[in-house]
Design an enzyme around this catalytic site. Structure first.
Site, short mmCIF file in Angstrom:
data_model
loop_
_atom_site.label_atom_id
_atom_site.label_comp_id
_atom_site.label_asym_id
_atom_site.label_seq_id
_atom_site.Cartn_x
_atom_site.Cartn_y
_atom_site.Cartn_z
N LEU A 33 0.93 -1.28 -0.02
CA LEU A 33 -0.09 -0.05 -0.01
C LEU A 33 0.71 1.41 -0.12
O LEU A 33 1.86 1.26 0.58
CB LEU A 33 -0.84 0.09 1.15
N GLY A 36 -1.82 6.14 -2.30
CA GLY A 36 -2.97 6.17 -3.43
C GLY A 36 -4.07 5.27 -2.74
O GLY A 36 -5.05 5.85 -2.63
N HIS A 37 -3.54 4.34 -2.43
CA HIS A 37 -4.67 3.36 -1.43
C HIS A 37 -5.23 4.09 -0.24
O HIS A 37 -6.31 3.94 0.01
CB HIS A 37 -3.95 2.07 -1.23
P1 AMP Z 1 -4.28 -2.36 -6.47
O1 AMP Z 1 -3.55 -2.68 -5.24
O2 AMP Z 1 -3.10 -1.96 -7.46
O3 AMP Z 1 -4.93 -3.40 -6.81
O4 AMP Z 1 -4.80 -1.04 -6.43
C1 AMP Z 1 -6.25 -0.99 -5.37
C2 AMP Z 1 -6.97 0.06 -5.73
O5 AMP Z 1 -6.07 1.33 -5.42
C3 AMP Z 1 -7.45 0.38 -7.28
O6 AMP Z 1 -8.72 0.96 -7.01
C4 AMP Z 1 -6.25 1.14 -7.74
O7 AMP Z 1 -6.91 2.06 -8.92
C5 AMP Z 1 -6.10 2.24 -6.69
N1 AMP Z 1 -4.74 2.99 -6.91
C6 AMP Z 1 -3.61 2.40 -7.30
N2 AMP Z 1 -2.80 3.31 -7.23
C7 AMP Z 1 -3.48 4.70 -7.20
C8 AMP Z 1 -3.25 5.76 -7.25
N3 AMP Z 1 -1.85 6.52 -7.60
N4 AMP Z 1 -4.11 6.73 -6.90
C9 AMP Z 1 -5.34 6.53 -6.47
N5 AMP Z 1 -5.83 5.19 -6.53
C10 AMP Z 1 -4.79 4.29 -6.89
#
Ligand code: AMP
Length: 282
Positions: A33, A36-37
């Site tokens: 994490l 963004g998360h």
């Molecule tokens: P992931 O762990 O990559 O599957 O991402 C989980 C959630 O976090 C997904 O909805 C992604 O779109 C979101 N996410 C990942 N990176 C970012 C970011 N830089 N800004 C906003 N949301 C993000």
């Protein structure tokens, strides 16, 4: 913060809270994490009584086995970060819990949405991702689910999934969180070298320029600008650059003040695959 590894206890916990009239916001993640998360968790916290976050690296949505193997796993620090961001419940199941022996995933057809861009270059990616999102939705049954606009195509597919399955869940798209130089935060960024990381911000620069050019310049010229900025870097290899309508993902052929358009890019920096996008008329 409560941590669950099994499906039944988390479903029961949520059901009890809902009986008490509490609203539930849900943030599905694959861990490792970053801010963004955490921004999703914080937004869910502002808009709901309780926040559930799942951490599950879904093997089925990785078409590239090496990417799956190298995917960062940092559960201890993830839990600390989630606690700090105000998360109430973490659901962190093992693969066997989500995919018991003999398990059969439903396959979905999202029409064009899962065929272009990520669907084209990562075959099977959405067909592995959509069923796990559906399964997580069934387990958690939240009122609202939070997804980053960073994974724009995924967000549109989840919206389509919710419509198709007639789920009573509000899907909320959240803004992309970026580093100071503009690079979108991603769990994969930790695998970039210093120089790749610096160069990767060209993706953002190309998208920003595209946004400035739209709608005064023809779409082809805007797209060409993106290609040239990224191609000018020795560290980056462009996979695709597309300018599409946000709902249909059909290519936008004519720029217009009233024509919605999103520029979407995928590029490789060494072995790390990066994606980013930007709404052009906002
Ligand atoms: P992931 O762990 O990559 O599957 O991402 C989980 C959630 O976090 C997904 O909805 C992604 O779109 C979101 N996410 C990942 N990176 C970012 C970011 N830089 N800004 C906003 N949301 C993000």
């Amino acid at each position: 913060m409560v941590i669950f590894n099994k499906i039944n206890p988390v479903s029961e916990w949520v059901a009890n809270q809902k009986k008490e009239g509490k609203s539930i916001g849900f943030v599905p993640t694959m861990g490792a994490l970053h801010q963004g998360h955490l921004a999703l968790v914080e937004q869910a916290g502002r808009e709901n009584d309780l926040v559930v976050c799942s951490i599950f690296v879904n093997p089925i949505q990785f078409n590239n086995k090496e990417d799956l193997k190298k995917y960062p796993r940092t559960i201890e620090s993830d839990l600390q970060k989630l606690d700090g961001a105000g998360c109430d419940v973490v659901f962190n199941p093992g693969t066997e819990e989500m995919y018991p022996a003999g398990h059969q995933s439903k396959t979905y057809d999202f029409g064009r949405l899962d065929k272009v861009m990520e669907g084209r270059f990562r075959p099977g990616h959405f067909n592995g991702g959509a069923p796990v999102v559906k399964k997580l939705f069934d387990i958690v049954q939240p009122h609202r689910a939070y997804f980053g606009q960073k994974d724009f195509q995924q967000l549109q597919i989840v919206r389509s999934l919710v419509r198709k399955e007639k789920l009573d869940i509000q899907v909320i798209g959240c803004p992309t969180i970026r580093e100071a130089g503009g690079l979108a935060l991603s769990s994969r960024n930790t695998r970039l070298t210093e120089s790749q990381r610096r160069e990767a911000s060209r993706i953002y620069q190309a998208l920003e320029k595209a946004r400035e050019m739209y709608p005064e310049f023809p779409v082809d010229q805007i797209k060409q600008q993106i290609i040239e900025v990224i191609d000018a870097s020795t560290e980056l290899e462009l996979e695709y650059a597309e300018i599409v309508h946000p709902d249909t993902l059909l290519p936008v052929t004519r720029a217009g003040r009233n024509t919605s358009a999103v520029a979407c890019v995928a590029a490789h920096a060494g072995k790390v695959r990066l994606i980013d996008n930007m709404y052009l008329n906002s």
